[in-house]
Scaffold this active site. Structure first.
Site, PDB file in Angstrom:
ATOM      1  N   GLY A  96       0.648  -0.696  -0.114  1.00  0.00           N
ATOM      2  CA  GLY A  96      -0.206  -0.022  -0.197  1.00  0.00           C
ATOM      3  C   GLY A  96       0.846   1.019  -0.369  1.00  0.00           C
ATOM      4  N   ASN A  98       1.339   3.832  -2.700  1.00  0.00           N
ATOM      5  CA  ASN A  98       1.244   4.549  -3.270  1.00  0.00           C
ATOM      6  C   ASN A  98       1.298   5.907  -2.827  1.00  0.00           C
ATOM      7  OD1 ASN A  98      -1.830   2.297  -3.130  1.00  0.00           O
ATOM      8  ND2 ASN A  98      -1.994   3.976  -4.307  1.00  0.00           N
ATOM      9  N   SER A  99       0.063   5.506  -1.173  1.00  0.00           N
ATOM     10  CA  SER A  99      -0.582   6.807  -0.773  1.00  0.00           C
ATOM     11  C   SER A  99      -0.629   6.616   1.006  1.00  0.00           C
ATOM     12  CB  SER A  99      -2.225   7.234  -1.319  1.00  0.00           C
ATOM     13  OG  SER A  99      -3.055   5.234  -0.189  1.00  0.00           O
ATOM     14  N   LEU A 101       0.509   6.698   4.555  1.00  0.00           N
ATOM     15  CA  LEU A 101       1.378   6.114   5.334  1.00  0.00           C
ATOM     16  C   LEU A 101       2.134   5.859   4.290  1.00  0.00           C
ATOM     17  CD1 LEU A 101      -0.104   5.322   8.640  1.00  0.00           C
ATOM     18  CD2 LEU A 101       1.336   6.682   8.368  1.00  0.00           C
ATOM     19  N   GLY A 102       1.518   4.819   3.735  1.00  0.00           N
ATOM     20  CA  GLY A 102       2.702   4.011   2.737  1.00  0.00           C
ATOM     21  C   GLY A 102       3.499   4.977   1.903  1.00  0.00           C
ATOM     22  N   SER A 238      -3.275  -0.655  14.471  1.00  0.00           N
ATOM     23  CA  SER A 238      -3.578   0.966  15.405  1.00  0.00           C
ATOM     24  C   SER A 238      -4.427   1.015  16.657  1.00  0.00           C
ATOM     25  CB  SER A 238      -5.623   0.710  14.392  1.00  0.00           C
ATOM     26  OG  SER A 238      -6.270   1.786  15.302  1.00  0.00           O
ATOM     27  N   TYR A 263     -12.987  -3.506  11.892  1.00  0.00           N
ATOM     28  CA  TYR A 263     -12.081  -3.251  12.216  1.00  0.00           C
ATOM     29  C   TYR A 263     -11.176  -3.039  12.820  1.00  0.00           C
ATOM     30  CZ  TYR A 263      -7.817   0.102  11.474  1.00  0.00           C
ATOM     31  OH  TYR A 263      -6.707   0.955  10.980  1.00  0.00           O
TER      32      TYR A 263
END
Length: 382
Positions: A96, A98-99, A101-102, A238, A263
């Site tokens: 992940g 590409n946006s 935090l990653g 989280s 989640y």
């Protein structure tokens, strides 16, 4: 905020209304009673004043914190310019990337000289993000990733859909064929509070992507990580794990589904997975740690819908009070690169410091049972 009680009859003073940001139900009823025929303000007018006061308070707080952002110190990166080549020669895989935090984590590790592999579901978006990262690094005065000059790392894009076990297996097969080493694996990608939907393999989406997809990915790459030791695994969880529980009778949420609870359960699973993996990796010189990034402004909340009139206020508050992706990424960068955590494994971090876990996140029997069931769910064991 405490407020003064009215005096002198039933007619409230105007100053009381200004202070009364969130009036309790009994006071609202008295306003309605005195507003008719007594010249007092009506209930809608009182609520309007209270709403304006709340908005002004929120705006004032946001502006105050914004001022602190501008005049305060910039982000304290984990490694300064003197360590720009700290990760030189090391290969890092970030899911992940590409946006959010990653992407911020990739940018920081590139700056430290790492060769970064972006494992992303949407290849076109990943290629676009990679192009932006290359331009940003060049504009910051560093060499473009992949060049021979300086210490900048290389940037590689590979397609990886964690909602598909077939995609995870194909990705890992390509990695094992093409990559001679893997120094750091960062399990970063995630989905947040989506409506009920299932992965390609029939798993509830949040549990399937956040836990099972990364579970299979990590297990299939363990051999490469061991042969590259000393190496590290970093898992992004989280603080919301505190509100989750592992219900072995309904892991797939087919009996009931609550997007917030599911989640939190997936994030609790991340922590239990990390602790069990750390136990299994003892003596291999491969470490694994888990972290929470704090509250960060990213597109992770794209599935959360709020009233149109509330969005401007929420955006203002999030801009003022939430971490930027760069700030949120610092703990991931720290665990991936800092010499301070050499040999540290099975721990939970926040703001680059070890933190305590609730007992349910340290239950070894639950962690082992979750591991065994996960192996069966992803097809490692039949």
């Amino acid at each position: 905020m405490p407020h003064a009680a009215p005096s002198g009859g039933n007619r409230p003073r105007p100053r009381v209304l200004l202070l009364q940001v969130a009036p309790p139900a009994p006071r609202v009823r008295r306003l309605r009673k005195s507003g008719a025929g007594a010249g007092g303000p009506s209930a809608p007018a009182a609520m309007a004043v209270a709403t304006v006061a709340a908005l002004l308070a929120a705006l004032g707080g946001a502006l105050w914190l914004a001022a602190r952002r501008f005049v305060g110190p910039s982000v304290q990166r984990q490694h300064g310019g003197g360590n720009s080549g700290l990760m030189h020669g090391k290969t890092v895989l970030i899911t992940g990337a590409n946006s959010g935090l990653g992407r911020a984590t990739a940018a920081e590790l590139l700056r430290l000289g790492a060769r970064v592999i972006m494992g992303c579901r949407d290849r076109a978006r990943a290629e676009e993000a990679a192009g932006q990262l290359r331009r940003e690094l060049r504009q910051a005065g560093g060499p473009e990733p992949g060049s021979d000059a300086g210490e900048a790392g290389e940037l590689v894009v590979k397609e990886l859909d964690l909602a598909s076990l077939r995609s995870v297996r194909a990705f890992c097969q390509e990695m094992l064929q093409e990559e001679p080493r893997l120094d750091v694996l960062i399990n970063n990608a995630g989905i947040f509070q989506c409506p009920y939907m299932k992965t390609e393999d029939g798993f509830e989406m949040q549990f399937g992507v956040n836990h099972l997809g990364h579970f299979l990915l990590t297990n299939l790459l363990l051999g490469l990580l061991k042969s590259s030791a000393p190496s590290r695994i970093v898992v992004v969880s989280s603080k919301l794990y505190k509100y989750g529980d592992i219900n072995f009778e309904d892991l797939n949420s087919e009996q009931s589904y609550n997007k917030s609870f599911c989640y939190s359960r997936s994030k609790l699973a991340n922590i239990l997975f990390t602790r069990e993996l750390a136990r299994r990796l003892e003596g291999t010189n491969v470490t694994v740690n888990v972290l929470h990034p704090g509250i960060v402004r990213t597109n992770l909340g794209r599935h959360i819908h709020m009233p149109l009139l509330v969005k401007p206020l929420f955006n203002l508050v999030s801009w003022a009070f939430f971490k930027t992706p760069l700030e949120g990424a610092q703990t991931s960068v720290y665990l991936a690169s800092s010499p301070e955590v050499d040999g540290v494994s099975g721990k939970y971090f926040g703001d680059c410091k070890e933190e305590e876990l609730l007992p349910k996140a340290m239950d070894e029997s639950v962690a082992r049972k979750l591991w065994d069931i996960s192996e069966v769910m992803v097809g490692i064991l039949k």
